[in-house]
Design a protein around this motif. Structure first.
Motif, PDB file in Angstrom:
ATOM      1  N   GLU B 119      84.208  60.730  83.416  1.00  0.00           N
ATOM      2  CA  GLU B 119      82.892  60.615  82.996  1.00  0.00           C
ATOM      3  C   GLU B 119      81.983  61.658  83.013  1.00  0.00           C
ATOM      4  N   THR B 122      81.877  62.136  79.702  1.00  0.00           N
ATOM      5  CA  THR B 122      80.597  60.939  78.005  1.00  0.00           C
ATOM      6  C   THR B 122      79.682  61.048  78.528  1.00  0.00           C
ATOM      7  N   ILE B 126      76.550  59.938  76.093  1.00  0.00           N
ATOM      8  CA  ILE B 126      76.127  58.398  76.131  1.00  0.00           C
ATOM      9  C   ILE B 126      74.402  58.592  76.460  1.00  0.00           C
ATOM     10  N   TRP B 127      73.853  59.398  77.547  1.00  0.00           N
ATOM     11  CA  TRP B 127      72.714  59.200  77.808  1.00  0.00           C
ATOM     12  C   TRP B 127      71.926  60.320  76.939  1.00  0.00           C
ATOM     13  N   PRO B 132      77.731  54.871  71.839  1.00  0.00           N
ATOM     14  CA  PRO B 132      78.534  53.435  73.047  1.00  0.00           C
ATOM     15  C   PRO B 132      79.748  54.428  73.514  1.00  0.00           C
ATOM     16  N   LYS B 133      79.476  53.528  74.804  1.00  0.00           N
ATOM     17  CA  LYS B 133      80.616  54.248  75.459  1.00  0.00           C
ATOM     18  C   LYS B 133      81.973  54.319  75.136  1.00  0.00           C
ATOM     19  N   GLN B 134      82.285  53.493  74.838  1.00  0.00           N
ATOM     20  CA  GLN B 134      83.753  53.462  73.991  1.00  0.00           C
ATOM     21  C   GLN B 134      83.945  54.593  73.265  1.00  0.00           C
ATOM     22  N   ALA B 136      81.710  57.477  73.423  1.00  0.00           N
ATOM     23  CA  ALA B 136      82.227  58.840  74.029  1.00  0.00           C
ATOM     24  C   ALA B 136      83.560  58.621  74.640  1.00  0.00           C
ATOM     25  N   GLU B 137      84.074  57.270  74.832  1.00  0.00           N
ATOM     26  CA  GLU B 137      85.429  58.065  75.711  1.00  0.00           C
ATOM     27  C   GLU B 137      85.933  58.785  74.883  1.00  0.00           C
TER      28      GLU B 137
END
Ligand SMILES: Nc1ncnc2c1ncn2[C@@H]1O[C@H](COP(=O)(O)OP(=O)(O)OP(=O)(O)O)[C@@H](O)[C@H]1O
Ligand SMILES: [Mg+2]
Lengths: 381, 266
Positions: B119, B122, B126-127, B132-134, B136-137
């Motif tokens: 976290e 990411t 993300i922000w 997109p979260k995926q 970013a991960e």
């Protein structure tokens, strides 16, 4: 691996357990209660007093207590047996006779299922919010819907076939929960905003406003604020403009609680290391995101204990609304023993009230301790 | 000890300086005061794209302040700073642009303790980058693999060693795909046995051609990686040049004194 194998010869428990003399209740008592002649004497004296009091209370509350009284043909209680025992044994019959008034105040008798449902809704709301699994955005929606539902139920609506009960007749436990829950639910966001405003470097006017607000409100007792809202405020308003008494009390409580909570939150903001702000800045997070994602989650965790302390204080302080004629739980209890039949049986009622307040406050305190433990566990393991 | 590491023992890191392209960072006569105390005096420098600069100097000489001016964690009062073609002013839009392009690694890591390693990495993509979260991960895992700790992704910063935390901090900055990386004494808070793992990560980064500005006293690292070393004292750049020239043939007394002090210190 090799080390573990080498040590496996000695049973772990056998090596680890300290000698019985240093642990266990007996050792604890020896160390803490009978460490010196002075502490032994203190233990004995205090122990005697505590036992005396506990026995006295037990004797009054259980051994000599009267649980029921006879009722006459009209359904009126006859408190004569209790009067004979006054000062010797408790008369719990007063509670059996008056509990609905204590819990619901002057709310119409036949409609009292509505405040009862409201109490259940409040408790359900607390239970759901306490569960961290439900800490999502939707929870805010649940709060709004539930609180509106509670207001609707309390107030009633002709279209729904519920008799309208204006809020001057609300009272008892639902009213206390209403004042406390609305108070804290609205004071808390306000407090966070004020705390952030007070630390704003770019908006000096906002900062000044926040400082003035906090200092002004903290400078006066809640009672005087309630009194002002109820008695003085209408004097300043034009004729005919009339705000509802309960609403004004609620606003006073919100403003008061927010000022205190703001200072608590500010403490958390200050305790956060500067490096956290810098790291967020360096990553390019905007002020809002930095505050929401980095600053507040950490700052609020730091201040859980003082925050809950303030919550508990305010839960009890809602009882001060009695001075402006609002029948919260405490005032309903007092009024219950104004009934000529039950005059003089305040002790029993106060024991019940204390028990109710204690349950709520203890639950808050216990929950916050659990929360602290969970958070510190997830941070360093 | 690290000062004595001879340049020949180390694998060569190719210089990636693009002298013909527009410079990455320009500082012109930058001055700064804290209250009445002047901490930067007419600091000027031009750093080319792909250039790796090491800033050294005694404590309190203004090294941190200088690099913190580059991403405007501190604002300067006189002079001009242009980063990646954007001048640093009070304009918030310029600030946003710059901070996306400039990553920073701090002495005290400054990871977010309430977020997991993943976290932490990411968050900004993300922000800030609206990824997109995926995605970013995936990106974060890629960089965590690059700094050799993908297996710690689900842990919290408090569960990692200092060296691991600092490598996460590097990965976190890299996840924003910055053009420039700033390091403020990234190894000073670390135990000796962890310094190497962080320096190795930084050397790896240097090999990718990243523009880097490092405040550090690791002279071995400076010799191996830096295109240029700047020596600061009392808020000014006293002397600058290639690492070999600076360490073997210091011109000013202040640098000579400084070098003898850190040699003695180690
Ligand atoms: N926020 C601040 N307020 C006031 N003075 C400051 C502030 N930050 C730094 N200073 C002062 O500015 C001067 C330069 O500080 P700076 O941190 O840039 O030095 P440095 O070269 O990084 O030193 P070090 O090696 O100790 O990190 C020092 O004298 C310091 O005391
Ligand atoms: Mg520094």
């Amino acid at each position: 691996m090799a080390e573990i194998a080498a040590e496996a010869g000695v049973p772990f428990a056998a090596r680890q357990r300290p000698p019985a003399k240093v642990v266990g209740p007996a050792a604890w008592a020896r160390r803490n209660l009978f460490g010196s002649w002075w502490s032994t004497a203190l233990t004995l004296v205090l122990g005697y007093l505590i036992l005396r009091f506990a026995w006295g209370f037990f004797d009054w509350a259980v051994v000599h207590a009267i649980w029921t009284v006879p009722y006459d043909a009209q359904g009126h209680a006859n408190s004569a047996p209790c009067r004979a025992q006054m000062g010797v044994g408790a008369c719990w019959a007063v509670i059996a006779d008056k509990y609905r008034f204590i819990l619901f105040g002057f709310y119409p008798y036949d409609e009292q299922w509505r405040p009862l449902v409201c109490i259940a809704l409040f408790l359900a709301l607390y239970a759901i919010s306490a569960n961290r699994r439900f800490w999502r955005r939707e929870l805010g929606l649940v709060w709004i819907v539930t609180l509106l539902l509670i207001l609707l139920l309390m107030h009633g609506s002709e279209t729904l076939g519920l008799t309208v009960v204006t809020d001057d007749r609300w009272g008892g436990l639902p009213l206390t929960l209403l004042l406390a829950t609305f108070g804290l639910a609205l004071a808390f966001p306000l407090a966070v905003a004020v705390a952030l405003g007070r630390r704003s470097r770019t908006l000096p006017a906002v900062r000044l406003l926040c400082v003035v607000y906090v200092e002004l409100i903290r400078g006066v007792p809640l009672i005087s604020l309630l009194f002002m809202s109820s008695v003085m405020f209408p004097l300043f308003m034009p004729q005919g403009v009339n705000f509802d008494n309960l609403l004004r009390a609620q606003v006073a409580i919100i403003l008061f609680a927010a000022a205190y909570l703001a200072e608590v939150v500010r403490g958390g903001l200050q305790a956060l290391p500067k490096g956290q702000y810098e790291a967020a800045d360096a990553l390019g997070l905007s002020y809002g995101r930095k505050t929401r994602l980095i600053v507040l989650p950490q700052a609020l965790r730091i201040v859980i204990p003082p925050l809950v302390n303030t919550f508990i204080g305010f839960f009890k302080d809602t009882s001060l609304v009695l001075i402006i004629g609002i029948y919260d739980l405490l005032q309903s209890g007092r009024a219950a023993v104004d009934d000529p039949v039950w005059q003089g049986f305040g002790n029993e009622v106060y024991v019940l009230l204390a028990l109710i307040y204690f349950c709520f406050c203890f639950a808050m305190s216990k929950y916050s301790r659990g929360l602290e433990r969970d958070f510190s566990r997830s941070r360093r393991r | 000890m690290s000062v004595t590491v001879a340049a020949e023992e180390l694998p060569e890191v190719q210089s990636a300086v693009k002298a013909d392209a527009a410079p990455a960072i320009v500082m012109e006569k930058v001055s700064k005061w804290f209250g009445t105390m002047q901490v930067l005096r007419d600091v000027s420098m031009t750093i080319a794209q792909g250039e790796r600069v090491v800033i050294c100097g005694p404590s309190g000489s203004g090294k941190s302040t200088t690099i913190r001016c580059i991403n405007r964690l501190e604002s300067h009062q006189e002079g001009r700073i242009v980063v990646d073609g954007t001048e640093l002013t009070d304009d918030l839009r310029a600030l946003d642009t710059i901070r996306r392009e400039v990553g920073m690694v701090f002495q005290s890591f400054n990871l977010f303790p309430h977020l997991t390693i993943l976290e932490n990495c990411t968050l900004a993509p993300i922000w800030v980058r609206k990824m997109p979260k995926q995605q970013a991960e995936t990106l974060a895992m890629e960089y965590l693999t690059r700094v050799k700790i993908p297996e710690q992704a689900k842990k919290y910063p408090g569960q990692l060693s200092g060296g691991q935390q600092q490598r996460v901090a590097i990965a976190r900055a890299l996840c924003m795909k910055p053009k420039i990386m700033l390091f403020d004494e990234p190894t000073s808070a670390l135990d000796p046995e962890m310094i190497k793992e962080v320096l190795d990560t930084m050397i790896g980064l240097a090999q990718t051609g990243m523009t880097m500005v490092c405040v550090t006293h690791e002279m071995g690292f400076a010799r191996q990686v830096a295109d240029r070393v700047m020596f600061m004292d009392r808020g000014e750049i006293v002397e600058s040049g290639t690492p070999v020239r600076m360490f073997e043939d210091p011109q000013t007394d202040r640098l000579k004194l400084f070098l003898s002090q850190i040699l003695r210190g180690h």
